[in-house]
Design an enzyme around this catalytic site. Structure first.
Site, PDB file in Angstrom:
ATOM      1  N   LYS A   1      18.575  -9.740 -31.017  1.00 21.12           N
ATOM      2  CA  LYS A   1      18.915 -11.147 -30.741  1.00 21.12           C
ATOM      3  C   LYS A   1      18.257 -11.485 -29.399  1.00 21.12           C
ATOM      4  O   LYS A   1      18.791 -11.195 -28.336  1.00 21.12           O
ATOM      5  CB  LYS A   1      20.438 -11.304 -30.664  1.00 21.12           C
ATOM      6  CG  LYS A   1      20.966 -12.683 -31.000  1.00 21.12           C
ATOM      7  CD  LYS A   1      20.392 -13.817 -30.191  1.00 21.12           C
ATOM      8  CE  LYS A   1      21.093 -14.016 -28.865  1.00 21.12           C
ATOM      9  NZ  LYS A   1      20.384 -15.002 -27.984  1.00 21.12           N
TER      10      LYS A   1
ATOM     11  N   GLU B   1      23.434  -3.457 -19.120  1.00 18.23           N
ATOM     12  CA  GLU B   1      22.494  -3.570 -17.993  1.00 18.23           C
ATOM     13  C   GLU B   1      22.680  -4.978 -17.441  1.00 18.23           C
ATOM     14  O   GLU B   1      22.261  -5.949 -18.073  1.00 18.23           O
ATOM     15  CB  GLU B   1      21.047  -3.377 -18.468  1.00 18.23           C
ATOM     16  CG  GLU B   1      20.767  -2.042 -19.133  1.00 18.23           C
ATOM     17  CD  GLU B   1      20.729  -0.875 -18.156  1.00 18.23           C
ATOM     18  OE1 GLU B   1      20.799  -1.117 -16.935  1.00 18.23           O
ATOM     19  OE2 GLU B   1      20.647   0.267 -18.608  1.00 18.23           O
TER      20      GLU B   1
ATOM     21  N   GLU C   1      24.343 -13.552  -7.310  1.00 21.41           N
ATOM     22  CA  GLU C   1      22.963 -13.409  -7.789  1.00 21.41           C
ATOM     23  C   GLU C   1      22.359 -14.800  -8.015  1.00 21.41           C
ATOM     24  O   GLU C   1      22.881 -15.581  -8.803  1.00 21.41           O
ATOM     25  CB  GLU C   1      22.957 -12.616  -9.101  1.00 21.41           C
ATOM     26  CG  GLU C   1      21.561 -12.295  -9.581  1.00 21.41           C
ATOM     27  CD  GLU C   1      21.541 -11.599 -10.948  1.00 21.41           C
ATOM     28  OE1 GLU C   1      22.339 -11.975 -11.829  1.00 21.41           O
ATOM     29  OE2 GLU C   1      20.714 -10.686 -11.127  1.00 21.41           O
TER      30      GLU C   1
ATOM     31  N   CYS D   1      15.890  -8.405 -12.179  1.00 16.79           N
ATOM     32  CA  CYS D   1      17.233  -7.855 -11.956  1.00 16.79           C
ATOM     33  C   CYS D   1      17.268  -6.953 -10.727  1.00 16.79           C
ATOM     34  O   CYS D   1      18.256  -6.920 -10.007  1.00 16.79           O
ATOM     35  CB  CYS D   1      17.708  -7.109 -13.194  1.00 16.79           C
ATOM     36  SG  CYS D   1      16.576  -5.819 -13.722  1.00 16.79           S
TER      37      CYS D   1
HETATM   38  P1  NAD Z   1      22.565 -14.113 -20.157  1.00 11.30           P
HETATM   39  O1  NAD Z   1      23.712 -13.202 -19.940  1.00 11.30           O
HETATM   40  O2  NAD Z   1      22.783 -15.566 -20.003  1.00 11.30           O
HETATM   41  O3  NAD Z   1      21.947 -13.914 -21.614  1.00 11.30           O
HETATM   42  C1  NAD Z   1      21.465 -12.677 -22.072  1.00 11.30           C
HETATM   43  C2  NAD Z   1      21.527 -12.642 -23.582  1.00 11.30           C
HETATM   44  O4  NAD Z   1      22.897 -12.668 -23.992  1.00 11.30           O
HETATM   45  C3  NAD Z   1      20.858 -13.821 -24.274  1.00 11.30           C
HETATM   46  O5  NAD Z   1      20.181 -13.358 -25.425  1.00 11.30           O
HETATM   47  C4  NAD Z   1      22.038 -14.694 -24.657  1.00 11.30           C
HETATM   48  O6  NAD Z   1      21.787 -15.521 -25.775  1.00 11.30           O
HETATM   49  C5  NAD Z   1      23.075 -13.645 -24.998  1.00 11.30           C
HETATM   50  N1  NAD Z   1      24.488 -14.100 -24.938  1.00 11.30           N
HETATM   51  C6  NAD Z   1      25.025 -15.063 -24.149  1.00 11.30           C
HETATM   52  N2  NAD Z   1      26.348 -15.182 -24.403  1.00 11.30           N
HETATM   53  C7  NAD Z   1      26.650 -14.277 -25.365  1.00 11.30           C
HETATM   54  C8  NAD Z   1      27.850 -13.921 -26.060  1.00 11.30           C
HETATM   55  N3  NAD Z   1      29.020 -14.509 -25.802  1.00 11.30           N
HETATM   56  N4  NAD Z   1      27.788 -12.936 -26.998  1.00 11.30           N
HETATM   57  C9  NAD Z   1      26.617 -12.296 -27.253  1.00 11.30           C
HETATM   58  N5  NAD Z   1      25.454 -12.610 -26.651  1.00 11.30           N
HETATM   59  C10 NAD Z   1      25.472 -13.589 -25.713  1.00 11.30           C
HETATM   60  O7  NAD Z   1      21.409 -13.592 -19.178  1.00 11.30           O
HETATM   61  P2  NAD Z   1      20.015 -14.279 -18.879  1.00 11.30           P
HETATM   62  O8  NAD Z   1      20.284 -15.507 -18.061  1.00 11.30           O
HETATM   63  O9  NAD Z   1      19.250 -14.384 -20.151  1.00 11.30           O
HETATM   64  O10 NAD Z   1      19.295 -13.164 -17.973  1.00 11.30           O
HETATM   65  C11 NAD Z   1      19.416 -13.066 -16.600  1.00 11.30           C
HETATM   66  C12 NAD Z   1      20.429 -11.989 -16.225  1.00 11.30           C
HETATM   67  O11 NAD Z   1      20.040 -10.734 -16.780  1.00 11.30           O
HETATM   68  C13 NAD Z   1      20.508 -11.754 -14.732  1.00 11.30           C
HETATM   69  O12 NAD Z   1      21.853 -11.618 -14.363  1.00 11.30           O
HETATM   70  C14 NAD Z   1      19.775 -10.431 -14.533  1.00 11.30           C
HETATM   71  O13 NAD Z   1      20.152  -9.697 -13.381  1.00 11.30           O
HETATM   72  C15 NAD Z   1      20.139  -9.709 -15.788  1.00 11.30           C
HETATM   73  N6  NAD Z   1      19.191  -8.620 -16.060  1.00 11.30           N
HETATM   74  C16 NAD Z   1      19.619  -7.332 -15.875  1.00 11.30           C
HETATM   75  C17 NAD Z   1      18.730  -6.274 -16.089  1.00 11.30           C
HETATM   76  C18 NAD Z   1      19.176  -4.847 -15.905  1.00 11.30           C
HETATM   77  O14 NAD Z   1      18.484  -3.954 -16.383  1.00 11.30           O
HETATM   78  N7  NAD Z   1      20.269  -4.571 -15.255  1.00 11.30           N
HETATM   79  C19 NAD Z   1      17.416  -6.540 -16.507  1.00 11.30           C
HETATM   80  C20 NAD Z   1      17.026  -7.860 -16.671  1.00 11.30           C
HETATM   81  C21 NAD Z   1      17.940  -8.902 -16.453  1.00 11.30           C
END
Ligand code: NAD
Length: 505
Positions: free
Chosen positions: A191, A266, A398, A300
Site C-alpha cells: 500500500k 519504522e 519532527e 527520517c
Molecule cells: P504517514 O504516517 O502519514 O503515512 C505513511 C503511510 O501510512 C502512507 O502510505 C499512508 O497512506 C498510510 N496510513 C496513514 N494512516 C493509516 C492508517 N490509519 N492505517 C494504515 N495505513 C495508514 O507518513 P508520511 O507522511 O507518508 O511519511 C513521513 C513520515 O515517515 C515521517 O514521520 C518520517 O520520519 C517517517 N519515516 C520513517 C522512516 C524510518 O525508517 N524510520 C523512513 C522514512 C520515513
C-alpha cells in the site's frame, strides 16, 4: 544545454511514463471495485499529473485472497533457488529502467534528480542483497544434547505480508521491504503512499514483466484510512511492515491488536548532530549541511538538531549561513538542483506553520532564497533556526522539511542530556577527534543508529531502526529474517530417553 533544456528533456522522460494508475491484483491491472479515483499532483507546479485508482476494503480483500492462494500454491512450493532467481530478475529489470524511474520519481515527489538516481540504483541493490542474504545467511542453529537429543531451528515464511510505505523515498523504501519479504518466501500486498504512486505503479509493471506467479506481488493504491486500515485489519494478512509517522504507527498498532498482527515499525525522528570543538569542522559542516538539506529535508534520519560547542559556535554558524545562502534551490528535474519543492501543498503549509511557531518561540529564522520563477511550487528554502533551545516545539517535534534548529553546549555531560531529551531515538551524529569521547558519546545517545565522524552512509548488512518513539524492531541485514520468517525449533530424540510412564501398572 541550458538548465531549462536539461530539465525539459528529463520532464519528457518522466511524462512518457505517466498514465492513469490502476491497482495491481493477482497479476492484472484493474480499477478499484468502487471505480473511485483520486488526483495525483506535481509538487513543482501543483498541477494534476494523473488519476489513481482509490482502493478500499473490497480491493484489499481481493488482493489478500490472491496472495494467500499464491502462498499456498506455486510460490509456497517453489524451490529456494528458483524463487531467488525471480528476485535477481527483478533487480536486473529495475536496472534496465533506471533512466525512466529516476525522473518519474522526481516528477512525482519533487526530490532532486541527483538523489532519485542514487535511490533507484539502491532499489535494485536491495533485491540482489536479499537474494544473497537468504542463500548465505538464512541458516538455523543446531543444539546437541549429549547423545540424547539434537534440536535445530529453521526459518519458514510467514504468509501474506502487508507493506505500508511513506512518500519521502518511495521507490527505495518500498523495495527495502518487498525484497526481504519475497526473498524469504512470503507474498506481498503493497500500500504505497497516496502522494507518490507513480514509481510504485512502475514497479508493478516491472514485476509483471519478470513473470512472477500471479498473486505473489500486489499493489493497492489508496488512502491510509481506507486501503491502509483495511490491510491492517484483514485476517489473512499475517504481518505489517510500516514506515511513516509515529502517530500513524501507534494508530495502526491499535487497529491490528485484535488480530494480534506482527508489526515492524519504522517511525519519525528528530536526530541530533553533536559537534565538539576539536572536530574536523570542515567535514562536520559538509555532513551537517547535507544531512538536513538533502532529500529536501524530508528524511527520517535527518540531523534536524545541531548542538555546536560554544567555543566554535560563531565560526560554525557563520559558515552554515554561507552554505544556506548558496544551496541551489530549483527544478527537481535539473540534476544540479540541491533542494527541490516539498511533496504536497498540505505538507508545505505544515512546514511553514513551524516557521511561524519558531518566530513565536523566539528563534531567529535565517533562510536561503527561492528563485522567483519557482514560487508556484511547494518550495521552502534551506532554513536555520538560531537561538533555539530544547523547550521549544520546533526542537521537540519532527518538522520533516529543510529546517535545522541550532543550539550550543558547554560540556559532554550537558550535550548528552540535551541530545536525549526528545521522544524520538532514530539516529545521531557525533563529531570529535577524541576517540574515547567519540565512542562514549555515541553509546550514550539513545538512538538506534549512530554515525561517528560520518554522514549517513548505509551498510545494508547492519540493523536499521529506531528506539523510543522512532520504531519497534529492526530491518536490514539478517535482522529482517526475525520479522519476515517464523522460526521453528524441531526437537529430535537420538535415543530412547526416559519418558515418565503415567498410569502404567
Ligand atoms: P504517514 O504516517 O502519514 O503515512 C505513511 C503511510 O501510512 C502512507 O502510505 C499512508 O497512506 C498510510 N496510513 C496513514 N494512516 C493509516 C492508517 N490509519 N492505517 C494504515 N495505513 C495508514 O507518513 P508520511 O507522511 O507518508 O511519511 C513521513 C513520515 O515517515 C515521517 O514521520 C518520517 O520520519 C517517517 N519515516 C520513517 C522512516 C524510518 O525508517 N524510520 C523512513 C522514512 C520515513
Amino acid at each position: 544545454m541550458s538548465d531549462m533544456h536539461v530539465a525539459a528533456s528529463e520532464k519528457q522522460k518522466a511524462l512518457a511514463n505517466v498514465h492513469n494508475v490502476q491497482l495491481y491484483i493477482d497479476g492484472r491491472f484493474v480499477n478499484a471495485e468502487s471505480n473511485q479515483e483520486f488526483d495525483n499532483t506535481n509538487p513543482f507546479t501543483n498541477e494534476k499529473i494523473n488519476s489513481v485508482a482509490s482502493g478500499g476494503k473490497e480491493d484489499i480483500h481481493k488482493a489478500a485472497l490472491a496472495a494467500k492462494r499464491a502462498f499456498k500454491g506455486e510460490w509456497g512450493n517453489m524451490k529456494q533457488k528458483e524463487r531467488l532467481a525471480f528476485v535477481y530478475k527483478i533487480a536486473d529489470l529495475i536496472d534496465e529502467h533506471v533512466e525512466e524511474l529516476a525522473p518519474l520519481e522526481s516528477y512525482d515527489t519533487g526530490l532532486p534528480l541527483s538523489i532519485t538516481k542514487k535511490m533507484v540504483s539502491r532499489a535494485s541493490q536491495n533485491f540482489r542483497f536479499y537474494a544473497e542474504m537468504v542463500s548465505s545467511r538464512m541458516v538455523g542453529d543446531a543444539y546437541q544434547v549429549d547423545d540424547e537429543f539434537l534440536n535445530y531451528t529453521i526459518h519458514k515464511p510467514v504468509g501474506v505480508a502487508g507493506l505500508i510505505t511513506p512518500w519521502n523515498a518511495p521507490f527505495m523504501l518500498e523495495t527495502w521491504k518487498i525484497a526481504p519479504a519475497l526473498a524469504t518466501g512470503n507474498t506481498v500486498i503493497l500500500k504505497p503512499a497516496e502522494w507518490s504512486p507513480l514509481t510504485a505503479n512502475k514497479l508493478a509493471e516491472i514485476i509483471d514483466k519478470s513473470g512472477l506467479p500471479d498473486g505473489v506481488f500486489n499493489v493497492v493504491h489508496g488512502f491510509g484510512e481506507t486501503a491502509g486500515a483495511s490491510l491492517v485489519a484483514h485476517e489473512d494478512v499475517e504481518l505489517i511492515s510500516f514506515t511513516g509517522e509515529t502517530t500513524t504507527g501507534s494508530e495502526i498498532m491499535k487497529n491490528g491488536a485484535d488480530a494480534l498482527k506482527r508489526f515492524s515499525m519504522e517511525l519519525g525522528g528528530k536526530s541530533p548532530i553533536i559537534v565538539f570543538d576539536d572536530a574536523d569542522l570542515t567535514r562536520a559542516l559538509d555532513a551537517c549541511t547535507w544531512g538536513i538539506f538533502s532529500f529536501n529535508g524530508e528524511r527520517c534520519t535527518a540531523n534536524s538538531r545541531l548542538y555546536i560547542h560554544e567555543d566554535v559556535a560563531d565560526r560554525f554558524i557563520a559558515a552554515l549561513k554561507e552554505r544556506v545562502d548558496n544551496i541551489r534551490v530549483g527544478d527537481p528535474l535539473d540534476e544540479r538542483t540541491q533542494v527541490g519543492p516539498l511533496i504536497h501543498k498540505e505538507h508545505f503549509e505544515n512546514v511553514n506553520s513551524y516557521l511561524e511557531i519558531a518566530k513565536e518561540e523566539g528563534c531567529e529564522v535565517y533562510q536561503g532564497r527561492v528563485p522567483e520563477e519557482y514560487k508556484r511550487g511547494n518550495y521552502v528554502p534551506p532554513t536555520i533556526l538560531l537561538n533555539a533551545d530544547n523547550s521549544m516545539r520546533v526542537v521537540q517535534e519532527e518538522i520533516f522539511g529543510p529546517v535545522l534548529a541550532v543550539m550550543t553546549f558547554r560540556d559532554e555531560e550537558e550535550v548528552i542530556e540535551l541530545a536525549n531529551d526528545v521522544r524520538y531515538g532514530l539516529a545521531g551524529y557525533v563529531w570529535t577527534k577524541d576517540i574515547q569521547r567519540g565512542h562514549r558519546v555515541s553509546q550514550a545517545v539513545n538512538a538506534g543508529m549512530l554515525w561517528l565522524n560520518s554522514q549517513n552512509v548505509r551498510d545494508l548488512r547492519t540493523p536499521f531502526g529506531g528506539s523510543k518513539h522512532s520504531g519497534i524492531g529492526r530491518e536490514g541485514g539478517y535482522y529482517a529474517f526475525e520479522f519476515y520468517t517464523e522460526m521453528q525449533v524441531v526437537h529430535v530424540a537420538l535415543g530412547d530417553h526416559n519418558i515418565p510412564q503415567f498410569g502404567k501398572k
